[in-house]
Design a protein around this motif. Structure first.
Motif, short mmCIF file in Angstrom:
data_model
loop_
_atom_site.label_atom_id
_atom_site.label_comp_id
_atom_site.label_asym_id
_atom_site.label_seq_id
_atom_site.Cartn_x
_atom_site.Cartn_y
_atom_site.Cartn_z
N UNK A 184 49.74 36.52 38.29
CA UNK A 184 50.62 35.46 38.78
C UNK A 184 50.20 34.09 38.26
N UNK A 185 48.90 33.79 38.30
CA UNK A 185 48.45 32.46 37.85
C UNK A 185 48.59 32.33 36.34
N UNK A 186 48.49 33.45 35.62
CA UNK A 186 48.71 33.40 34.17
C UNK A 186 50.15 33.01 33.86
N UNK A 187 51.10 33.65 34.55
CA UNK A 187 52.50 33.30 34.36
C UNK A 187 52.78 31.87 34.82
N UNK A 234 45.62 42.82 45.48
CA UNK A 234 46.06 41.44 45.63
C UNK A 234 45.40 40.56 44.58
N UNK A 235 44.13 40.80 44.30
CA UNK A 235 43.43 40.03 43.28
C UNK A 235 44.03 40.30 41.89
N UNK A 236 44.34 41.56 41.62
CA UNK A 236 44.92 41.90 40.33
C UNK A 236 46.27 41.20 40.16
N UNK A 237 47.10 41.26 41.20
CA UNK A 237 48.39 40.58 41.15
C UNK A 237 48.24 39.08 41.02
N UNK A 261 40.78 27.60 23.20
CA UNK A 261 40.74 27.64 24.67
C UNK A 261 40.96 29.07 25.16
N UNK A 262 41.94 29.76 24.59
CA UNK A 262 42.19 31.15 25.00
C UNK A 262 40.97 32.02 24.72
N UNK A 263 40.39 31.86 23.55
CA UNK A 263 39.22 32.65 23.18
C UNK A 263 38.05 32.38 24.13
N UNK A 264 37.80 31.13 24.43
CA UNK A 264 36.68 30.77 25.30
C UNK A 264 36.89 31.29 26.72
N UNK A 265 38.11 31.12 27.26
CA UNK A 265 38.35 31.58 28.63
C UNK A 265 38.19 33.10 28.74
N UNK A 266 38.56 33.82 27.69
CA UNK A 266 38.40 35.27 27.71
C UNK A 266 36.93 35.65 27.64
N UNK A 278 30.67 36.59 30.96
CA UNK A 278 29.48 35.99 31.56
C UNK A 278 29.63 35.72 33.05
N UNK A 279 30.86 35.51 33.50
CA UNK A 279 31.10 35.11 34.89
C UNK A 279 31.95 36.18 35.56
N UNK A 280 31.50 36.68 36.69
CA UNK A 280 32.21 37.78 37.35
C UNK A 280 32.96 37.36 38.60
N UNK A 281 32.80 36.09 39.05
CA UNK A 281 33.50 35.66 40.26
C UNK A 281 35.00 35.60 40.00
N UNK A 282 35.76 36.29 40.84
CA UNK A 282 37.19 36.39 40.61
C UNK A 282 37.92 35.08 40.80
N UNK A 283 37.44 34.22 41.69
CA UNK A 283 38.13 32.94 41.88
C UNK A 283 38.01 32.08 40.63
N UNK A 284 36.92 32.26 39.88
CA UNK A 284 36.78 31.55 38.60
C UNK A 284 37.71 32.17 37.56
N UNK A 285 37.88 33.48 37.62
CA UNK A 285 38.81 34.14 36.71
C UNK A 285 40.24 33.61 36.91
N UNK A 286 40.58 33.31 38.16
CA UNK A 286 41.91 32.74 38.41
C UNK A 286 42.10 31.44 37.63
N UNK A 287 41.09 30.59 37.64
CA UNK A 287 41.16 29.34 36.89
C UNK A 287 41.26 29.60 35.39
N UNK A 288 40.46 30.56 34.91
CA UNK A 288 40.50 30.89 33.49
C UNK A 288 41.89 31.36 33.07
N UNK A 289 42.51 32.21 33.88
CA UNK A 289 43.81 32.75 33.51
C UNK A 289 44.90 31.68 33.53
N UNK A 290 44.81 30.75 34.48
CA UNK A 290 45.78 29.67 34.51
C UNK A 290 45.66 28.81 33.26
N UNK A 291 44.43 28.45 32.89
CA UNK A 291 44.21 27.64 31.69
C UNK A 291 44.65 28.41 30.44
N UNK A 292 44.34 29.72 30.40
CA UNK A 292 44.76 30.53 29.26
C UNK A 292 46.27 30.57 29.13
#
Length: 470
Positions: free
Chosen positions: A48-51, A41-44, A80-85, A90-104
Motif C-alpha cells: 500500500x505505501x509503495x503505491x 497486514x504488514x505485507x499489505x 534511490x531505488x537501489x539503495x532502499x532495496x 541490513x535493516x529488518x525492522x518492518x516500520x523502516x521497510x514501510x518508509x523505504x517502500x514509500x520512498x522507492x
C-alpha cells in the motif's frame, strides 16, 4: 515492428529491467515475510505505501526533472531505488521497510515519467498506439520475468534483494548511454476534478475497485499461494500465469469491447470474476493445475478491468479533455491499489489466506451491482464515441505522463488544464448532453431513462455516465 522496437530499444530495455526488479521484489516480500510468520497486514501495508509513493511522487518527480533534466533525475531516482532495496538487507525492522517502500515508490514514478515522456516526445501521432502497445508489452513482460526468477534463489534470504538492486542499477545503462535528445516536459497544472466526477462517476468507481483488486493481488497473492504448501517454482508459475494471461488477453478483449455495450461488458466481467474466485475461498482443496487454470482466468478478468473502465470513460468525456481524464483515472486506480492490500490483509489476518479471494469476490460483486445500464443516461456521450479500446498497463507501473501516449488523446488541442465552463459543471449535465435526435430510442424492454444509451452502429458502447437519483 522490429524497426519500431529498435528505434526505442534503449527505453524499452530500461523499462524491462526496471520491471523485472519490481516484479521480483513484490513476490519476494510476500513469500519471505510469510516464511517468517509475519502478519498479512504488514505485507499489505508494504504494498500500500509503495503505491502511495507512486501516486504522490508524480509532482515531486516532475519538479526534479524540470530542475536537473531527464538523465540526472533518472540516475538519482535509480540510485534511490537501489539503495532502499539494499538497505533492507541490513535493516529488518518492518516500520523502516514501510518508509523505504514509500520512498522507492516516489523514485520509481520519477523514472517512469522520464521513460514515458521520452517515448511521447519522439513519437509521431500515427505511431502513438503501436509505441504505447510495445511499452505495455515490455512492462508486462518485465513483471512476468521478475516473478519467474524467484525459483533461481534456493533460500528466501537476502539474495533476491541483491538481484533487485542489480536490476535497478542495470536499467541506468541504456538511459545513461542514449543518444536521444532530452524531451520537453510541461509543467503540471491543476485539473478540475469536479468535471470528471460529473461526467464519469461509473468509470471512476470501476477504476477504484479495479485498483483495490489489483493491489491486493500483487501484495497478497504470494502469501495466498505459499500457504497452499507449494514449491517456489509453483509460486512463481501461479503469479506469472495470472499476469501473463491478463497481458495477452487485452487484444482479444479489445476486439470484443469495440463491439459490445461496454457497461454490460464490465458488469459481465465482474459477475464472472465474482463466481470464479469462489473455488479459492478455501472450502475445498484443488490440485495445482486447477489453481493455475483459475489464476489464468482470474487474470484475464481482473487485469482487463482498467482498460475497459478507461475506454468507457473516454466515451463520455470531450476529446479535448482526455489527457486530464487519463491522469484522474490513474490517480483513482492508485488510491484503490493503496486501500486494497490493507483491507485484504486485515481479512486474511482475521480469517485465513483464502480470504484474499473472498475480498476479490466482494469487490467484483459491488461492481456487478453498481454498473447497470438502467442507471446510465446518454447526457454526456462524446461525439466520437465509441472510442477505440486501448490495451493498457495493468500493474500501476506507470505515471501521469503515460496519458499522452494514449492514441485517443490529441495533445495539440487538449485543454484539460484550462478552466471548465460553468455550464459543463452543472449537476444536470444538460450542457454536455447529446441532442435527442442523434440517438435511436431505447430498445424494447429497456428502461426509458436509458433511452440515450445507444448510438447507431455502436451497440450502446458509448453510454454516458450520469447516475440517476435513487
Amino acid at each position: 515492428m522490429i524497426r519500431m522496437i529498435l528505434a526505442f530499444f534503449s527505453l524499452y530495455l530500461a523499462t524491462l529491467l526496471l520491471l523485472v526488479g519490481s516484479g521480483l521484489f513484490n513476490t519476494y516480500v510476500g513469500v519471505y515475510l510469510t516464511s517468517l510468520s509475519v502478519s498479512e497486514i504488514w505485507v499489505g501495508a508494504l504494498m500500500a505505501v509503495y503505491y502511495l509513493g507512486l501516486v504522490l511522487g508524480a509532482r515531486t518527480g516532475h519538479k526534479l526533472i524540470i530542475k536537473v533534466g531527464h538523465i540526472r533525475a533518472y540516475a538519482a531516482s535509480a540510485a534511490v531505488v537501489t539503495v532502499t532495496v539494499l538497505l533492507q538487507v541490513l535493516i529488518s525492522e518492518l516500520w523502516v521497510w514501510l518508509l523505504f517502500r514509500f520512498v522507492a515508490g516516489m523514485a520509481m514514478v520519477t523514472m517512469l515519467m522520464v521513460l514515458e515522456s521520452w517515448l511521447n516526445e519522439q513519437t509521431e501521432n500515427h505511431q502513438r498506439g503501436k509505441v504505447f502497445a510495445f511499452y505495455m508489452v515490455f512492462s508486462g513482460l518485465g513483471t512476468v520475468l521478475g516473478q519467474l526468477t524467484l525459483p533461481l534463489f534456493g533460500q528466501m534470504e537476502y539474495e533476491p534483494l541483491v538481484f533487485v538492486g542489480i536490476c535497478s542499477a542495470l536499467c541506468l545503462i541504456p538511459i545513461a548511454l542514449t543518444g536521444r535528445l532530452h524531451p520537453a516536459l510541461q509543467v503540471p497544472a491543476p485539473l478540475n476534478v469536479r468535471y470528471y466526477l460529473n461526467r464519469v462517476p461509473v468509470s471512476l468507481t470501476v477504476l477504484f475497485i479495479a485498483g483495490m483488486i489489483t493491489g491486493a493481488f500483487y501484495g497478497l497473492a504470494p502469501v495466498f499461494i505459499v500457504r497452499q504448501e507449494v514449491s517456489s517454482e509453483q509460486v512463481a508459475l501461479f503469479l506469472a500465469s495470472a499476469v501473463a494471461a491478463g497481458l495477452v488477453s487485452q487484444w482479444p478483449m479489445g476486439w470484443l469491447a469495440d463491439r459490445v455495450n461496454r457497461a454490460d461488458m464490465i458488469r459481465i466481467n465482474a459477475v464472472i470474476l465474482t463466481l470464479l474466485a469462489i473455488p479459492l475461498w478455501g472450502w475445498w482443496s484443488a490440485p495445482f493445475w486447477a489453481l493455475i487454470a483459475l489464476a489464468c482466468m482470474l487474470g484475464v478478468l481482473q487485469f482487463t478491468l482498467y482498460p475497459l473502465g478507461a475506454a468507457f470513460a473516454n466515451d463520455n468525456v470531450d476529446p479535448d479533455r482526455r489527457v486530464g481524464l487519463s491522469a484522474i483515472l490513474l490517480m483513482v486506480y492508485g488510491l484503490g491499489a493503496c486501500i486494497g492490500p490493507l483491507l485484504a490483509g486485515m481479512l486474511m489476518q482475521q480469517f485465513n489466506p483464502n480470504a484474499l479471494y473472498i475480498f476479490t469476490s466482494l469487490c467484483a460483486g459491488v461492481l456487478a451491482v453498481f454498473v447497470r445500464t438502467q442507471h446510465i443516461s446518454g447526457d454526456h456521450l462524446s461525439q466520437d464515441a465509441p472510442t477505440s479500446f486501448v490495451p493498457m498497463p495493468d500493474t500501476l507501473q506507470s505515471s501521469p505522463i503515460a496519458s499522452v501516449l494514449d492514441p485517443r488523446v490529441d495533445m495539440e488541442h487538449d485543454v484539460s488544464h484550462e478552466p471548465v465552463p460553468e455550464e459543463l459543471l452543472a449537476p444536470d449535465g444538460d450542457a454536455g448532453s447529446q441532442e435527442p435526435e442523434e440517438h435511436p430510442p431505447a430498445g424494447e424492454g429497456e428502461d426509458p431513462s436509458a433511452g440515450n444509451q445507444q448510438q447507431d452502429g455502436a451497440d450502446g458502447q458509448g453510454d454516458a455516465q450520469r447516475v440517476h437519483p435513487g
